[in-house]
Design a protein around this motif. Structure first.
Motif, mmCIF file in Angstrom:
data_model
loop_
_atom_site.group_PDB
_atom_site.id
_atom_site.type_symbol
_atom_site.label_atom_id
_atom_site.label_comp_id
_atom_site.label_asym_id
_atom_site.label_seq_id
_atom_site.Cartn_x
_atom_site.Cartn_y
_atom_site.Cartn_z
ATOM 1 N N TRP A 213 37.311 -102.334 -78.234
ATOM 2 C CA TRP A 213 36.751 -103.687 -78.048
ATOM 3 C C TRP A 213 37.831 -104.740 -78.258
ATOM 4 O O TRP A 213 37.891 -105.731 -77.529
ATOM 5 C CB TRP A 213 35.578 -103.935 -79.002
ATOM 6 N N GLY A 214 38.676 -104.521 -79.243
ATOM 7 C CA GLY A 214 39.744 -105.479 -79.501
ATOM 8 C C GLY A 214 40.689 -105.613 -78.323
ATOM 9 O O GLY A 214 40.946 -106.715 -77.840
ATOM 10 N N ILE A 215 41.163 -104.457 -77.813
ATOM 11 C CA ILE A 215 42.097 -104.509 -76.680
ATOM 12 C C ILE A 215 41.401 -105.102 -75.458
ATOM 13 O O ILE A 215 41.988 -105.880 -74.709
ATOM 14 C CB ILE A 215 42.640 -103.107 -76.355
ATOM 15 N N ALA A 216 40.128 -104.736 -75.277
ATOM 16 C CA ALA A 216 39.398 -105.245 -74.119
ATOM 17 C C ALA A 216 39.280 -106.767 -74.198
ATOM 18 O O ALA A 216 39.560 -107.473 -73.224
ATOM 19 C CB ALA A 216 38.010 -104.614 -74.053
ATOM 20 N N ALA A 217 38.891 -107.275 -75.361
ATOM 21 C CA ALA A 217 38.725 -108.722 -75.504
ATOM 22 C C ALA A 217 40.068 -109.421 -75.349
ATOM 23 O O ALA A 217 40.167 -110.496 -74.755
ATOM 24 C CB ALA A 217 38.118 -109.051 -76.864
ATOM 25 N N PHE A 218 41.114 -108.773 -75.848
ATOM 26 C CA PHE A 218 42.447 -109.354 -75.729
ATOM 27 C C PHE A 218 42.879 -109.446 -74.270
ATOM 28 O O PHE A 218 43.310 -110.498 -73.793
ATOM 29 C CB PHE A 218 43.455 -108.520 -76.524
ATOM 30 N N SER A 219 42.724 -108.330 -73.525
ATOM 31 C CA SER A 219 43.239 -108.326 -72.154
ATOM 32 C C SER A 219 42.433 -109.268 -71.275
ATOM 33 O O SER A 219 42.993 -109.997 -70.452
ATOM 34 C CB SER A 219 43.241 -106.905 -71.589
ATOM 35 N N VAL A 220 41.108 -109.267 -71.467
ATOM 36 C CA VAL A 220 40.307 -110.141 -70.621
ATOM 37 C C VAL A 220 40.501 -111.599 -71.051
ATOM 38 O O VAL A 220 40.492 -112.510 -70.219
ATOM 39 C CB VAL A 220 38.818 -109.725 -70.625
ATOM 40 N N GLY A 221 40.736 -111.816 -72.336
ATOM 41 C CA GLY A 221 41.023 -113.164 -72.816
ATOM 42 C C GLY A 221 42.324 -113.675 -72.220
ATOM 43 O O GLY A 221 42.424 -114.828 -71.792
ATOM 44 N N LEU A 222 43.303 -112.779 -72.151
ATOM 45 C CA LEU A 222 44.589 -113.128 -71.528
ATOM 46 C C LEU A 222 44.373 -113.551 -70.077
ATOM 47 O O LEU A 222 44.911 -114.558 -69.609
ATOM 48 C CB LEU A 222 45.520 -111.919 -71.602
ATOM 49 N N ALA A 223 43.523 -112.774 -69.375
ATOM 50 C CA ALA A 223 43.201 -113.132 -67.988
ATOM 51 C C ALA A 223 42.579 -114.524 -67.948
ATOM 52 O O ALA A 223 42.934 -115.351 -67.094
ATOM 53 C CB ALA A 223 42.252 -112.102 -67.393
ATOM 54 N N GLY A 224 41.673 -114.793 -68.883
ATOM 55 C CA GLY A 224 41.008 -116.097 -68.931
ATOM 56 C C GLY A 224 42.006 -117.212 -69.188
ATOM 57 O O GLY A 224 41.936 -118.284 -68.579
ATOM 58 N N MET A 225 42.959 -116.961 -70.091
ATOM 59 C CA MET A 225 43.942 -117.987 -70.431
ATOM 60 C C MET A 225 44.806 -118.331 -69.229
ATOM 61 O O MET A 225 45.014 -119.500 -68.905
ATOM 62 C CB MET A 225 44.850 -117.486 -71.555
ATOM 63 N N ILE A 226 45.308 -117.284 -68.563
ATOM 64 C CA ILE A 226 46.197 -117.544 -67.428
ATOM 65 C C ILE A 226 45.419 -118.220 -66.300
ATOM 66 O O ILE A 226 45.886 -119.178 -65.687
ATOM 67 C CB ILE A 226 46.839 -116.225 -66.952
ATOM 68 N N GLN A 227 44.213 -117.739 -66.079
ATOM 69 C CA GLN A 227 43.373 -118.329 -65.041
ATOM 70 C C GLN A 227 43.099 -119.797 -65.359
ATOM 71 O O GLN A 227 43.132 -120.655 -64.474
ATOM 72 C CB GLN A 227 42.059 -117.534 -64.938
ATOM 73 N N ALA A 228 42.850 -120.086 -66.652
ATOM 74 C CA ALA A 228 42.577 -121.468 -67.057
ATOM 75 C C ALA A 228 43.792 -122.356 -66.817
ATOM 76 O O ALA A 228 43.661 -123.503 -66.404
ATOM 77 C CB ALA A 228 42.167 -121.507 -68.530
ATOM 78 N N CYS A 229 44.970 -121.808 -67.079
ATOM 79 C CA CYS A 229 46.185 -122.587 -66.853
ATOM 80 C C CYS A 229 46.405 -122.804 -65.364
ATOM 81 O O CYS A 229 46.897 -123.841 -64.927
ATOM 82 C CB CYS A 229 47.397 -121.853 -67.412
ATOM 83 N N ASP A 230 46.042 -121.792 -64.581
ATOM 84 C CA ASP A 230 46.305 -121.855 -63.155
ATOM 85 C C ASP A 230 45.350 -122.815 -62.457
ATOM 86 O O ASP A 230 45.760 -123.604 -61.609
ATOM 87 C CB ASP A 230 46.168 -120.443 -62.571
ATOM 88 N N SER A 231 44.055 -122.726 -62.841
ATOM 89 C CA SER A 231 43.117 -123.529 -62.045
ATOM 90 C C SER A 231 42.011 -124.172 -62.883
ATOM 91 O O SER A 231 40.906 -124.355 -62.404
ATOM 92 C CB SER A 231 42.515 -122.660 -60.948
ATOM 93 N N GLY A 232 42.302 -124.465 -64.136
ATOM 94 C CA GLY A 232 41.309 -125.195 -64.923
ATOM 95 C C GLY A 232 40.223 -124.295 -65.492
ATOM 96 O O GLY A 232 40.170 -123.090 -65.209
ATOM 97 N N LEU A 233 39.362 -124.898 -66.296
ATOM 98 C CA LEU A 233 38.462 -124.108 -67.133
ATOM 99 C C LEU A 233 37.108 -124.800 -67.212
ATOM 100 O O LEU A 233 37.012 -125.989 -67.541
ATOM 101 C CB LEU A 233 39.097 -124.034 -68.528
ATOM 102 N N ASP A 234 36.057 -124.069 -66.910
ATOM 103 C CA ASP A 234 34.710 -124.550 -67.238
ATOM 104 C C ASP A 234 33.834 -123.332 -67.527
ATOM 105 O O ASP A 234 34.228 -122.197 -67.260
ATOM 106 C CB ASP A 234 34.157 -125.464 -66.141
ATOM 107 N N PRO A 235 32.638 -123.525 -68.083
ATOM 108 C CA PRO A 235 31.845 -122.370 -68.518
ATOM 109 C C PRO A 235 31.474 -121.407 -67.388
ATOM 110 O O PRO A 235 31.078 -120.282 -67.651
ATOM 111 C CB PRO A 235 30.587 -123.010 -69.122
#
Lengths: 290, 272
Positions: A192-214
């Protein structure tokens, strides 16, 4: 040429998201349907940390990584641990509930306003021309590199480290693994830790690339066909599956219409389910479990 | 501690296991295993042997089973309803009846998965030598997947992975199941050798009574979830009912019809 680059970046995003689906499923036979929400939260972690630290990308990212990892452990120890030994369906429904809860919390804490963590990090997302007629953004490159790195590290760990071996052992036969002295909770929590980390990383990069909303969790949902196409229990299967789905999606955007692209992954999924229901590299018997 | 050799290592008192909250599988089994012994637990299918072993080695959530009454004591400590990995770390290691190796891992990897009681990393190589000393065959198939091993190799690998855990008490469920008589003899003798050389105590659950009594120091007969007879191997071997039903060497073999057997089965009674 641009199409090829777009496919690669999108496939990398899907790979990064799906590695968590596969890890959790392989270890504990639970399908985590709150994965998209974990991704969104990853993005918001970065946003919050970036505001707090201000103009310090390295530390911001590191702190957000730690938060994501911790979130995975917390979800396991305070929720999924109690579902160990229950039927797979019950566990999956719990993750659905978790997803709804997280979505509510995200809107409550960060509101549904559109955010740009990049501003607070003090970084710029510039375009680079890599070959004639094809551009890629800085964070597109970051996405591809981090995906390659993550997969490389995971493959090496599963093959050559003791904990990687034990993780595979736990996924294959939890009872025997436990009888050989392995504490299952530790390895489930780790997945669960690695999964949350990797998907969180995806979320972070995606947020930097094209913004963030719920609504970012929808990407997690769109990534779901990728795991099913690749075969739920196969990390190696994710990569070709991600390319197939990304190709279908980009081609749809290019030749049909951008609106139709949302449907493309699911069209791929349905045709896959008709031909080879257990996925490209999945195990046949796994099918009944879901 | 005057005679540590005969110290009771494991004692089971009136054990009751309930599956899925409703069905009772073992009714009041009591027995004990003394240090350095090989104890055989004999019985036919469904007698409760495997359940007893699983109760000792610990249940997981997925088993949906629980020890509801009775005591399991290992070196004076109560260990019932503890998770398997805890019990393994206490020094009780089970070789299960099926699914005894990780089929998608190679032989080498299978051996690395076991959590060793002995902490030092340096002992890793010693373990490997030890395993190869007892089971030289495993050295030749080190790169094969567990799933592709023959029945005998699989049993050897299962014993090896259990040994890597560094057990004080080895629980072996159906060592002979599905194996030819030659390999069964070989494995039984190996267990005896390992007992002597590694100071391990062994609890052996068997349907193949003849093979088990060859090496056992003491035996129990379990039927319908109860211990019905106990004694040393000679006593067991000489008991009429055991001869008849477990060893297949009843005296009136020749003149008996199927009907007689059925009748005799019904009137079988145990006296101690």
């Amino acid at each position: 040429m641009q199409i090829v680059v777009n496919v690669i970046v999108l496939a990398a995003l899907y790979c990064l998201i799906c590695c968590g689906y596969v890890l959790i499923y392989r270890a504990s036979r639970v399908l985590n349907l709150a994965h998209g929400e974990l991704m969104t939260i990853g993005g918001y972690f970065l946003f919050t940390v970036a505001i707090g630290l201000g103009n310090d990308p390295v530390q911001s990212f590191l702190l957000a990584f730690i938060f994501s990892l911790a979130l995975g452990f917390i979800v396991y120890f305070f929720l999924m641990r109690f579902m160990a030994g229950e039927s797979a369906l019950a566990s999956v429904l719990v993750t659905v509930a978790l997803g709804i809860l997280l979505r509510g919390l995200i809107t409550l804490i960060w509101t549904s306003q559109y955010r740009h963590p990049l501003q607070h990090l003090g970084m710029e997302n510039s375009s680079h021309q890599i070959v004639e007629g094809a551009v890629i953004s800085t964070f597109g490159i970051a996405m591809v590199i981090s995906t390659v790195l993550l997969y490389l590290v995971l493959f090496l760990c599963f093959k050559f480290t003791r904990w990687g071996l034990r993780m595979r052992a736990v996924g294959e036969n939890p009872i025997l693994a436990s009888q050989r002295g392995i504490s299952l909770h530790m390895y489930y929590a780790l997945s669960w830790g690695i999964a949350a980390f990797s998907v969180g990383l995806a979320g972070m990069i995606q947020a930097c690339d094209s913004g963030l909303d719920p609504d970012m969790f929808v990407i997690g949902l769109k990534a779901f066909p990728v795991v099913l196409v690749g075969g739920l229990d196969s990390l190696g299967g994710v990569i070709p599956a991600a390319f197939i789905v990304a190709l279908a999606e980009i081609l749809t955007i290019h030749y049909i219409s951008p609106q139709a692209s949302e449907v493309a992954p699911f069209v791929v999924l349905i045709s896959m389910l008709l031909i080879r229901p257990w996925g490209l590299f999945g195990t046949k018997e796994e099918l009944e479990r879901v | 501690m005057a005679k540590p050799k005969n110290e009771t290592l494991l004692s089971i008192e009136k054990l009751e296991v309930v599956y899925h909250n409703v069905s009772t599988a073992v009714l009041g089994v009591s027995f004990e295993v003394r240090n350095h012994q090989i104890v055989a637990l004999l019985g036919i299918n469904g007698a409760g042997k495997t359940t007893t072993l699983r109760a000792i080695s610990g249940f997981l959530g997925v088993d949906d089973a629980k020890v509801t009454e009775g005591l399991i004591q290992f070196r004076g400590e109560k260990i019932q309803n503890k998770p398997p990995h805890f019990i393994t770390k206490k020094g009780i290691v089970l070789v299960p009846e099926r699914d005894k190796v990780f089929e998608n891992l190679t032989v080498e990897e299978n051996l690395q998965v076991s959590v060793s009681l002995r902490k030092s990393r340096a002992s890793g190589q010693d373990f490997k030598d030890l395993i190869l000393h007892y089971f030289p065959v495993l050295g030749k198939v080190g790169n094969h997947l567990g799933g592709y091993l023959s029945g005998g190799e699989r049993q050897m690998l299962a014993l090896s992975t259990a040994l890597v855990c560094g057990p004080r008490l080895l629980l072996v469920d159906e060592l002979s199941l599905g194996l030819g008589p030659i390999i069964v003899d070989e494995l039984m003798n190996l267990i005896k050798v390992i007992r002597d050389e590694q100071q391990v105590t062994v609890l052996l659950v068997e349907q193949n009574a003849l093979a088990a009594l060859e090496i056992a120091d003491y035996g129990y007969v379990i039927e319908n979830g109860r211990i019905v007879f106990a004694g040393d191997p000679d006593r067991l071997r000489n008991h009429e009912d055991i001869k008849e039903f477990y060893l297949g060497q009843g005296e009136r073999e020749s003149q008996k019809s199927y009907r007689d057997i059925k009748q005799y089965r019904r009137t079988r009674r145990w006296y101690g």
